[in-house]
Design an enzyme around this catalytic site. Structure first.
Site, PDB file in Angstrom:
ATOM      1  N   LYS A 113       0.811  -1.217   0.000  1.00 33.05           N
ATOM      2  CA  LYS A 113       0.000   0.000   0.000  1.00 33.05           C
ATOM      3  C   LYS A 113       0.844   1.267   0.000  1.00 33.05           C
ATOM      4  O   LYS A 113       0.376   2.330  -0.394  1.00 33.05           O
ATOM      5  CB  LYS A 113      -0.979  -0.022   1.169  1.00 33.05           C
ATOM      6  CG  LYS A 113      -2.071  -1.068   0.966  1.00 33.05           C
ATOM      7  CD  LYS A 113      -3.169  -0.977   1.992  1.00 33.05           C
ATOM      8  CE  LYS A 113      -4.293  -1.946   1.668  1.00 33.05           C
ATOM      9  NZ  LYS A 113      -3.862  -3.368   1.743  1.00 33.05           N
TER      10      LYS A 113
HETATM   11  C1  LIG Z   1      -4.357  -4.387   0.942  1.00 29.20           C
HETATM   12  C2  LIG Z   1      -3.577  -5.631   0.835  1.00 29.20           C
HETATM   13  C3  LIG Z   1      -3.917  -6.650  -0.077  1.00 29.20           C
HETATM   14  C4  LIG Z   1      -5.140  -6.582  -0.971  1.00 29.20           C
HETATM   15  O1  LIG Z   1      -5.051  -5.585  -1.951  1.00 29.20           O
HETATM   16  P1  LIG Z   1      -6.391  -5.053  -2.674  1.00 29.20           P
HETATM   17  O2  LIG Z   1      -5.936  -3.946  -3.524  1.00 29.20           O
HETATM   18  O3  LIG Z   1      -7.287  -4.598  -1.554  1.00 29.20           O
HETATM   19  O4  LIG Z   1      -6.960  -6.183  -3.423  1.00 29.20           O
HETATM   20  C5  LIG Z   1      -3.111  -7.781  -0.136  1.00 29.20           C
HETATM   21  N1  LIG Z   1      -2.051  -7.918   0.668  1.00 29.20           N
HETATM   22  C6  LIG Z   1      -1.686  -6.978   1.564  1.00 29.20           C
HETATM   23  C7  LIG Z   1      -0.516  -7.207   2.441  1.00 29.20           C
HETATM   24  C8  LIG Z   1      -2.431  -5.804   1.675  1.00 29.20           C
HETATM   25  O5  LIG Z   1      -2.073  -4.875   2.564  1.00 29.20           O
END
Ligand SMILES: *Cc1c(COP(=O)(O)O)cnc(C)c1O
Length: 547
Positions: A113
């Site tokens: 993120k």
């Molecule tokens: C947010 C997140 C995801 C999922 O991503 P999306 O864009 O919500 O599908 C997967 N793995 C981790 C570690 C995350 O923080």
């Protein structure tokens, strides 16, 4: 380039308004007026570009130069990715001839993120500073108060994205004592004066309810100009398209034959990460298939089996002879914990009931399926697609489900494959890859992706290469990793996994306000007290206040 809502209406927004607004007033998500195509010489011209170079090229296709000039965009992007620890920003690692890992966790909080939130923070600041400079004459100054709830992962990435930004305060609520120690420390050891952690005595759902109540309170919302950084923000999707391009070029440099078919396998929750891949594909990046990997919160895996987009909560029994289960036996070894319908798994960042960004894909599917007179204006087709999506989402809200027509499901299957993975399979994959010829330790989210990659690979033609997106560093999810590798004598968590940045983190100064009850009025008091003033940081590990 302008943006409009997936649920129709004639509103057209600039990039700036799209980013600052987040969710459209009619409940829809913003999408670009059209999907720009890559310049004809992109393969050669962009071949040796860095992450920053590619960001400038890709993003400028979606942002009018009158809004952000190329030079300004480059400065914003450079600043955003300076905080990453790896020179490639998102490096590609080879596991075997057919499988590569795209590491997205080299940002400040060790999770994918960061890629989007580092840029989003700088975009917010850029827009606010510019607006305030224009309004200086009238003396009005715009501020943004970002409020969010977290069970751990998103909160720290948001805090690191917005720390120390002009005209912005951020308040992140977490359930006191219910966040992993490392994640709690990541959030609360940030001591910039505009960052405020609220440890709420209650659950994550309590925190989320408080945030919803704050946004619904018009008076309070207007006074403080509340903002959100959640995963539906268009800028987050856009930032994430870049690593699909970069990894494509990095793969080309590593594989012997140029005509491999590439599958991207993406651990998925809210569908933001894999949606970015869909935009890259639609722009012209040669991606054979996008593979959605879910944990047992499998609304997406079920959609691609049946065409039903359906919330299943604890009160909904699974249908008899469940045809939605993947053939490879993905039944959980034991009954997963259920809270509010969401199953608690070893990959908590993917524990969702519905996938908010999926609505954007639904719009494109609806658009393709609209039957119109070939001479009809494209606006007619678009507005029909908006009406269709609006109808589908209303059904999801009222009935908890919508069944799309077969033709729509078929077109969804052209670009995507989806599979679900149990916790036991996740642990098995972490162990298997640790013991593989190229020993590699994945976090549980990445392991969900890798499990699906192995499953899907059995049916792939020999020319296929898979790139599995790695969404978090294994040290962030030490419990699952340690559990998976407890029998591996060669494994040592501190030596093999723990990054230097995490050492001593637990002992550092904390910046946190205790909220003694899950009460929206108490939270309002904290926001009112600190919204425009710095918070107090104390020397030892004690909180800086309580209400
Ligand atoms: C947010 C997140 C995801 C999922 O991503 P999306 O864009 O919500 O599908 C997967 N793995 C981790 C570690 C995350 O923080």
């Amino acid at each position: 380039m302008k943006y409009f809502s997936t649920r129709g209406g004639s509103q057209l927004l600039s990039f700036e308004d799209t980013v600052l607004t987040g969710l459209a007033p009619n409940g829809g998500l913003y999408i670009p007026q059209n999907i720009p195509q890559l310049p004809s010489d992109w393969r050669t011209a962009w071949k040796d570009y860095s992450f920053v170079d590619l960001s400038v090229e890709v993003l400028s296709l979606y942002i009018s130069h009158e809004e952000i000039s190329r030079a300004e965009l480059r400065a914003l992007v450079e600043k955003s990715y300076k905080t990453f620890r790896h020179p490639d920003i998102t490096p590609l690692k080879k596991l075997d001839d057919k499988t590569y890992i795209l590491e997205l966790f080299h940002g400040p909080t060790f999770a994918f993120k960061d890629v989007a939130l580092q840029l989003l923070g700088n975009l917010f600041e850029f827009f606010l500073v510019r607006r305030n400079a224009r309004q200086l004459v009238e003396g009005k100054q715009e501020r943004l108060t970002v409020v969010g709830a977290t069970s751990g992962d998103t909160g720290s990435a948001a805090i690191y994205g917005l720390r120390n930004k002009a005209n912005i305060s951020i308040f992140i609520l977490h359930p006191k004592g219910r966040v992993s120690p490392i994640q709690e420390a990541q959030m609360t050891t940030v001591t910039d004066p505009n960052v405020h952690n609220l440890a709420v005595k209650g659950t994550f759902d309590d925190c989320q309810d408080i945030v919803k109540a704050l946004f619904a309170d018009h008076e309070f919302n207007k006074t403080h100009r509340l903002g959100a950084v959640n995963s539906i923000n268009w800028a987050r999707i856009l930032a994430q398209t870049v690593y699909y391009f970069l990894s494509y070029f990095h793969l080309q440099a590593q594989v012997p034959t140029p005509d491999v078919e590439i599958q991207y396998v993406v651990p998925t929750g809210n569908f933001g990460d894999v949606l970015a891949g869909y935009y890259a594909k639609r722009m012209g990046l040669p991606i054979a298939k996008l593979v959605v990997a879910t944990n047992s919160n499998d609304i997406l895996a079920r959609f691609w089996k049946s065409g039903a987009y359906e919330k299943l909560d604890s009160t909904t029994p699974a249908p008899a002879g469940d045809a939605t289960q993947p053939a490879e036996g993905a039944s959980d070894g034991k009954q997963a914990q259920v809270t509010g319908g969401v199953k608690e798994t070893l990959s908590p960042a993917m524990d969702i009931l519905v996938s908010s960004n999926f609505e954007r894909l639904l719009w494109y599917l609806a658009y393709e399926s609209v039957e119109v007179d070939p001479n009809a204006h494209d606006d007619t087709r678009r507005s029909k697609a908006g009406e269709t999506v609006d109808g589908w989402m209303k059904l999801v809200k009222s009935d908890g489900r919508v069944q799309v027509p077969t033709s729509v499901l078929e077109s969804a299957r052209r670009d995507f494959i989806a599979e679900r993975v149990s916790d036991d399979q996740t642990l098995d994959t972490i162990r298997a890859q640790f013991e593989a010829p190229v020993s590699y330790i994945t976090d549980p989210h990445t392991a969900v992706g890798l499990t699906v990659a192995r499953r899907v690979a059995q049916h792939n033609p020999p020319s296929t290469v898979q790139i599995v997106l790695s969404t978090a560093h294994p040290a962030k999810f030490s419990e699952a990793v340690t559990r998976a590798l407890s029998t591996a004598s060669a494994f040592d968590f501190e030596r093999d996994v723990l990054p230097d940045e995490f050492k001593g983190l637990l002992e550092r100064k904390r910046n946190v306000v205790d909220v003694e009850a899950p009460d929206v009025e108490l939270v309002k008091r904290v926001i009112e007290k600190y919204a425009e003033r710095p918070s107090v940081v104390q020397e030892s590990g004690v909180s800086s206040g309580s209400v």
